[in-house]
Design a protein around this motif. Sequence first.
Motif, short mmCIF file in Angstrom:
data_model
loop_
_atom_site.label_atom_id
_atom_site.label_comp_id
_atom_site.label_asym_id
_atom_site.label_seq_id
_atom_site.Cartn_x
_atom_site.Cartn_y
_atom_site.Cartn_z
N CYS A 29 0.86 -1.18 0.00
CA CYS A 29 0.00 0.00 0.00
C CYS A 29 0.89 1.22 0.00
CB CYS A 29 -0.95 -0.03 1.19
SG CYS A 29 -0.14 -0.07 2.80
N ALA A 30 0.48 2.27 0.66
CA ALA A 30 1.22 3.53 0.61
C ALA A 30 2.60 3.41 1.23
CB ALA A 30 0.43 4.62 1.31
N THR A 31 2.72 2.64 2.30
CA THR A 31 4.00 2.58 3.02
C THR A 31 4.40 1.17 3.43
OG1 THR A 31 2.88 2.90 5.15
CG2 THR A 31 3.65 4.88 4.00
N ARG A 32 3.55 0.16 3.17
CA ARG A 32 3.81 -1.17 3.72
C ARG A 32 3.88 -2.24 2.66
NH1 ARG A 32 -0.56 -1.40 8.72
NH2 ARG A 32 -0.68 0.83 9.06
N LEU A 33 4.81 -3.17 2.88
CA LEU A 33 4.78 -4.43 2.15
C LEU A 33 3.82 -5.33 2.91
CD1 LEU A 33 8.61 -4.90 1.67
CD2 LEU A 33 6.98 -4.39 -0.15
N ARG A 34 2.90 -5.95 2.19
CA ARG A 34 1.89 -6.80 2.83
C ARG A 34 2.10 -8.24 2.38
NH1 ARG A 34 -2.37 -3.99 5.10
NH2 ARG A 34 -2.24 -1.74 4.90
N PHE A 35 2.79 -9.01 3.23
CA PHE A 35 3.04 -10.41 2.93
C PHE A 35 1.89 -11.27 3.44
CE2 PHE A 35 7.32 -8.63 3.09
CZ PHE A 35 7.98 -9.28 2.06
N ALA A 36 1.48 -12.23 2.66
CA ALA A 36 0.64 -13.33 3.15
C ALA A 36 1.57 -14.53 3.25
CB ALA A 36 -0.51 -13.61 2.19
N LEU A 37 1.96 -14.87 4.48
CA LEU A 37 2.93 -15.94 4.70
C LEU A 37 2.22 -17.25 5.02
CD1 LEU A 37 5.59 -14.05 6.88
CD2 LEU A 37 5.52 -14.35 4.39
N VAL A 54 13.84 -0.42 7.21
CA VAL A 54 12.56 -0.90 7.73
C VAL A 54 12.18 -0.07 8.94
CG1 VAL A 54 11.35 -2.83 8.81
CG2 VAL A 54 12.89 -3.25 6.89
N VAL A 55 10.93 0.41 8.98
CA VAL A 55 10.45 1.19 10.12
C VAL A 55 10.00 0.27 11.24
CG1 VAL A 55 8.77 2.90 10.90
CG2 VAL A 55 9.78 3.11 8.62
N THR A 56 9.14 -0.70 10.91
CA THR A 56 8.68 -1.66 11.91
C THR A 56 7.94 -2.78 11.21
OG1 THR A 56 7.57 -1.90 14.06
CG2 THR A 56 6.43 -0.63 12.38
N VAL A 57 7.44 -3.74 11.99
CA VAL A 57 6.64 -4.85 11.47
C VAL A 57 5.30 -4.84 12.21
CG1 VAL A 57 6.42 -7.36 11.31
CG2 VAL A 57 8.64 -6.26 10.88
N VAL A 58 4.22 -5.03 11.46
CA VAL A 58 2.88 -5.10 12.04
C VAL A 58 2.24 -6.40 11.57
CG1 VAL A 58 0.61 -4.03 12.21
CG2 VAL A 58 2.66 -2.60 12.01
N GLN A 59 1.77 -7.20 12.50
CA GLN A 59 1.06 -8.44 12.17
C GLN A 59 -0.41 -8.23 12.50
OE1 GLN A 59 4.54 -10.59 14.27
NE2 GLN A 59 3.46 -12.22 13.20
N SER A 60 -1.21 -8.02 11.45
CA SER A 60 -2.61 -7.67 11.65
C SER A 60 -3.41 -7.99 10.41
CB SER A 60 -2.74 -6.18 11.97
OG SER A 60 -4.08 -5.80 12.09
N GLY A 61 -4.70 -8.24 10.62
CA GLY A 61 -5.59 -8.48 9.50
C GLY A 61 -5.21 -9.68 8.67
N LEU A 363 2.43 16.74 4.06
CA LEU A 363 2.29 16.97 2.63
C LEU A 363 1.56 15.86 1.90
CD1 LEU A 363 5.77 18.50 1.69
CD2 LEU A 363 3.63 19.67 2.20
N ALA A 364 1.84 14.61 2.27
CA ALA A 364 1.28 13.49 1.52
C ALA A 364 0.21 12.71 2.28
CB ALA A 364 2.39 12.53 1.08
N GLY A 365 0.06 12.98 3.59
CA GLY A 365 -0.91 12.24 4.38
C GLY A 365 -0.46 10.84 4.74
N VAL A 366 0.83 10.55 4.58
CA VAL A 366 1.38 9.23 4.90
C VAL A 366 1.99 9.31 6.30
CG1 VAL A 366 3.05 7.46 4.26
CG2 VAL A 366 1.80 8.71 2.49
N THR A 367 1.37 8.65 7.26
CA THR A 367 1.76 8.83 8.67
C THR A 367 2.43 7.61 9.30
OG1 THR A 367 -0.47 8.19 9.32
CG2 THR A 367 -0.01 10.55 9.13
N GLU A 368 2.53 6.49 8.57
CA GLU A 368 3.12 5.30 9.19
C GLU A 368 4.53 5.54 9.74
OE1 GLU A 368 1.09 5.14 6.69
OE2 GLU A 368 -0.03 3.25 6.61
N PRO A 369 5.43 6.21 8.98
CA PRO A 369 6.76 6.48 9.55
C PRO A 369 6.69 7.32 10.83
CG PRO A 369 6.79 6.81 7.18
CD PRO A 369 5.36 6.63 7.56
N ALA A 370 5.76 8.27 10.87
CA ALA A 370 5.61 9.11 12.07
C ALA A 370 5.08 8.30 13.24
CB ALA A 370 4.68 10.29 11.77
N ILE A 371 4.08 7.46 12.98
CA ILE A 371 3.47 6.68 14.05
C ILE A 371 4.44 5.65 14.61
CG2 ILE A 371 1.66 5.02 14.60
CD1 ILE A 371 -0.13 6.47 12.61
#
Length: 655
Positions: A29-37, A54-61, A363-371
């Motif tokens: 998506c805008a900032t994430r690689l979404r793996f289905a492992l 890499v900023v971080t890893v999120v395991q969700s959804g 500017l771009a509305g992309v907040t994952e790096p900030a969060i």
Amino acid sequence: MPGTDYAALAPDLLTRVGGAGNVRALSHCATRLRFALKDESKAATDAIKNTGGVVTVVQSGGQYQVVIGNDVPEVYAELMKLLPDLADDSDDDPASGRNLLDAFIALISGIFSPMLWTLAGTGLFKAFTAMFASFGWLSQTSDTYTVLYAASDAFMNFLPLVLAVTAARHFKANQFTSMAIAGALVYPSVVAMNDGAPHTFFGIPLVVMSYTSSVLPIIVAVWVQSYIERACMRLVPSSFRNFMTPWITVLIMVPLTLLTIGPATTLIADGIASSVQWLFATVPLIGGIVIGGFWQVFVMFGLHWGLVPIMTQEITTNGYSLIYGPIEAAVLAQAAATAAVMLRTRDKRTRELAGPASLSGFLAGVTEPAIYGVNLPRKLPFYFGIVGGAIGGALGALAGGRVGQAGIFPSLIGLPAYLLDTPNVALWLIGVILAVVISFTLTFFFGVRDEDTTGSAGPADDVEGAQTAGGADNQTQSTGPEPATAPDGDEGDGKTAGRPGAPADISVVSPIAGRVIDLQEVPDPVFSSGVMGEGAGIVPADGTVVAPITGDVVVATDTGHAFGIKSDDDVEILVHVGIDTVTMKGDGFTAAVVKGQRVQAGDVLVHVDLERIKAAGYSPITVLLVTNAASYTAVTSTRTGQDVQAGQDALVISR
């Protein structure tokens, strides 16, 4: 991220997620690689978090999400070069093993992610075109306007064609056949039938609706198409299969969609859009607080994908989306909190990350790096961003904040879309400004404590599934071996060995009796590479594991295989018993301490059945790491190749 070698990062990531054979699907998506492992336990999550770029890893959804930032398309492109056969992998059901919510989120994410940037770009293009026309800078009767409006509106107008492609990839259907079905829905003569007059198909009444810009009808149609195609592949003789399958599929699906799927899904979608409109029209305060306050929480867990088709349908049904209204305040509030951290912190690494992250949010509305990189680790900036977003979102909803183009990224660049469609622009702007001011002010004065983060990965970030171990009956400290002897011969307690005239070295004792080996000999690349810290491995001789330093237990896994301790000198130590022993789920481990407990060097942490580890097929090698080694001059193993007793010195940390 600037300076990142994506060609080198991609194979590194692929190895650490378990290799190509462990990847079932990959999108971004805008900032994430979404793996289905296929098996998430094979992924070296801690090592990935500490990988440059890499900023971080999120395991969700139901997805394994690696947050990269704005440059995620480059990493994705390099990964796809290493996964040429990924699209042909149809052995696994993408929704297998997931609950309905996870499956739905994965479905929407997989379908919308590939075209999100184009949807955003053309939506912004349309907003500017309409704004120039409303200001009188561009005549709506001119050929120039006609061309520009067509260029900006075509993607949304023919959205079913685009969704046909991405849905076909998700459901593993023939994407060209899917486009043929979608093309029939938006075909000019079919669109012209939506004139209020009665129409039939072989005498069967047609409920004619407009499917331009629609979402649900084509997604459901492609899903049904995938089953028809599989049936054709089984039943149609191979000599006729190639042309008969699309012929039969289109013959069935176009009338079926126009007669049943289209009307049913359109009514459902219109009902959802009308319900949202009712909520924001009747109790806008509640809608604004919920969306403005919790939008970034939804983003963190991937739940925002569930709202994307609803917002798109709002625009199709009503001509605008009210859910969009409070989101601008939510996004800019988090960006403002990050800016406050950047201006207030004394930590150089945090400033270097917070600056670009804040700019990306504004500017771009992309907040994952900030969060993930700034606000969430410090907690209070994230909370203050939620407060600002809730207040600003409430005012935005009261003002009737809305946009008329789908895919708009709430940001400063996206402002024209809001200004063009919002009835009470002044109140909406006041809400956005208040969100920024509140989150910035609260964070600047109350949310920045440099002791909250050292800029390095602490023990809590380096252990699988860190949770509290044991129960109330495990909270009594055990008496361990004798205190350690410092390297210079002075008696120590696993803390500091004084040296007059020079910064004192710090002694770390062995947590277990056995033979000390070089860290590179540990049979796990996550540890042996040093990516998680510096230290040594120990081939254990018995199963009593003790604290290697005096301090507070900040990590105690519920499986009892790993512990993190932070000393009074801010040394962060990780003791990891065995390789891959997390999969034993605590079998053979009896923890003696819990998270938050104070321990002295030599206090028992856990009793381990070494034979049970070996019988389960795992290595019992215990790893002793200084996870914030970068904060010190050197970390030296003092007994490599030698036998050691629990409580004897094993590492020396040079300040």
